[in-house]
Design an enzyme around this catalytic site. Sequence first.
Site, short mmCIF file in Angstrom:
data_model
loop_
_atom_site.label_atom_id
_atom_site.label_comp_id
_atom_site.label_asym_id
_atom_site.label_seq_id
_atom_site.Cartn_x
_atom_site.Cartn_y
_atom_site.Cartn_z
N GLU A 1 61.39 51.73 18.02
CA GLU A 1 60.18 51.81 17.22
C GLU A 1 59.56 53.18 17.39
O GLU A 1 59.53 53.72 18.51
CB GLU A 1 59.23 50.69 17.67
N ASP B 1 60.38 51.16 5.78
CA ASP B 1 59.44 51.90 4.96
C ASP B 1 60.13 52.30 3.65
O ASP B 1 61.16 52.94 3.68
CB ASP B 1 58.99 53.14 5.73
N GLU C 1 56.28 40.60 9.20
CA GLU C 1 56.41 41.12 7.83
C GLU C 1 57.04 40.06 6.93
O GLU C 1 56.59 39.80 5.83
CB GLU C 1 57.28 42.38 7.88
N THR D 1 60.07 37.66 11.50
CA THR D 1 59.13 38.75 11.73
C THR D 1 57.81 38.52 11.03
O THR D 1 57.72 37.79 10.05
CB THR D 1 59.69 40.09 11.23
#
EC number: 2.1.1.33
Lengths: 434, 256
Positions: free
Chosen positions: B98, B154, B231, B229
């Site tokens: 990360e 992203d 997300e 997750t």
Amino acid sequence: MEDNHMEENEQKLEKEVAPALIAVHPNQLSVTVSIGSDLRVFNLHDGSGAKLLDENGGHKDSIRAIRYSKSGRFFVSAGDDKLVKFWDTNSWHCFCSVVSEKRVTSLAISNDEMFVCFADKFGMVYVVDIRDYNYENQGSVNKKAVPILSHYCSIITRLEFSPDGKYIVTADRDFKIRVTVFPKEPVNGAHEIQSFCLGHTEFVSCIAFVSSQDCAQGLLVSGSGDSTVRLWDYASDTLLDTCDVGAKAGLLNSNQGQEEMVPAVTDLCAASDGSLVAVAIQSLPGIMLLSCNLSARTLSIAKVVAVKGETFIPTSIGASFSIPLLWMVMGASSLHNTDSTLLARVRVISGFGSNQSEPVSHETSVLEDTEIPGGEPLLQELQGKLSIGEEAFSTAAEAVKTAMRNLLIKKNYSAERREVRKKGRNDKKNQSPA
Amino acid sequence: MLEHESISNPTHSKTTGLPRKRFYRARAHSNPLSDSHFPVPISPSQFDLTLHYPHYFPCPDKSDGSKKIEFADIGCGFGGLLISLSTLFPDKLMIGMELRDKVTEYVKERILALRTSNPGQYENVSVVRTNSMKYIPNYFEKGQLTKMFFLFPDPHFKEKNHRRRVISPHLLDEYAYVLRVGGIIYTITDVEELGEWMKSCLDGHPLFEAVSEDELVADLVVKLLSTATEEGQKVERNDGQTFRAVYRRIGSCVPH
């Protein structure tokens, strides 16, 4: 495109000083020096300077890489003007000019002379296919470069083809050396990574292959800003040996302040018989010779060859394939725009390797100006002037050293300084004033 | 040691001992191009596993080298996937990578808290703060990994920023290098254009081939991609669509 951190630094150094470079025809038929945007060629076979023919007027900005093809049939030059130029070495006519998106940092020619690869400041490597060029017909051709691999956002400092042509090796500023399989049809990309040679603790500045008739696959040597030269079995990413050249050359001066960087290795050249590797190091007036034993796979420091009578710190070194002479040049592109001719200094060391028939004898000596092949006419042509004053070089050497450091060493800002720099960023649209 | 800390440490919940997300807030976006200042191992052999998996590597000098990290979650965020994988594959070592500092800290704290409250478990999972687009070869040897995860990366919508995408034709060269032949790369996104982009990059790369639907159905991990997750859960709550691309690393068949 101008929106990343690296570009920000580079814009400040728009007029970076570029080192003078030297390249020798594989059979020593000619010697070429590049300095600034100038290419100077001296034909040894007829003892005269060559006139370069280019409809577009040659390079417009500092040349960063020059190379002869393996047979010497053609020559390639590239640099900050984002152009890669191909020259026929018989007529010295520029038969092709390839445009690069970014400034070119390095180039290499495949051993079969079918492909030319070049790398740019953003870590991209491109290939130009010149298989169909007809050498009999002296016309110009239009070629496009195709990207084949990349080192993510890292400046690629050098690239080389392995002696057997199987691999292309790329070295970068992030301490890495990548060995990639070079496919028969490289226009589709070079996707298969064979290995990474990791071990350097600073930017890798130069790489060279050492090979001989008995050891055709050869081994790889690399020089770095960490002041070492390393020997690798490149296909299996094994580090075989490390030579601490900076320390051995007696250059590490403990009296100097902590900010002093260790002297970086600036160039490498392997003798064609695989016995010696010449190393150019920042601040070393002369050359360090390393002895290479290909069968034992070792590399060790043999000696330092000092150039007496002048402070000669080579910015680039090269040799032919057939004659055991090491050619060296010292010089830099001008810091300010002046009309005067840029000056370079050329010296030659004999005994670099052996002639095929003679036994290996490492009796190296620095040749006097009158003793070098081509003699004074060569020096006049390549240097710009026959005798060069000492003052011309002291600033040049420092300028080249600083330029390399600024380009390749990451700046280490303190945490507070980083916060201050972040505030100065201009990419935040709706930020309220701090 | 950790229990004592969590009593006086407001960043962790008193009841579960787990770190509270609101103390580890970070922007969703981080610049992958900036030269950051975290330590990077010079080579995979220099990667100190004693810091990450003390249970498996108690002493720094004695490492038999037999156990190696096999799963890597690139851009692991708050660690949801890794936590699920840890108990699903208890004998495999796995790591999250990360870029964001605070988020990495959160995951570290989460793992430590889970190790404390579940003795013997979660010893096989860890996180490291790094830029995987630049430094993957520094952490993993050739063919070391058997699974790589890229969950909700992203999108970098603007065309000029496409080269910052974590899946790209050139970066796939490096992922293919660290993945074993037969290893699997799992990608998922809720952005259709990105989903198409990733699929097309993988299709175009000579060292990857698509995993068949039958295999996807049988693979336990695939379901976790959208559910494990934060997300993924957010996308489900909003009834969003997800786009998956799961590919296998194959041997080279290019003549050279």
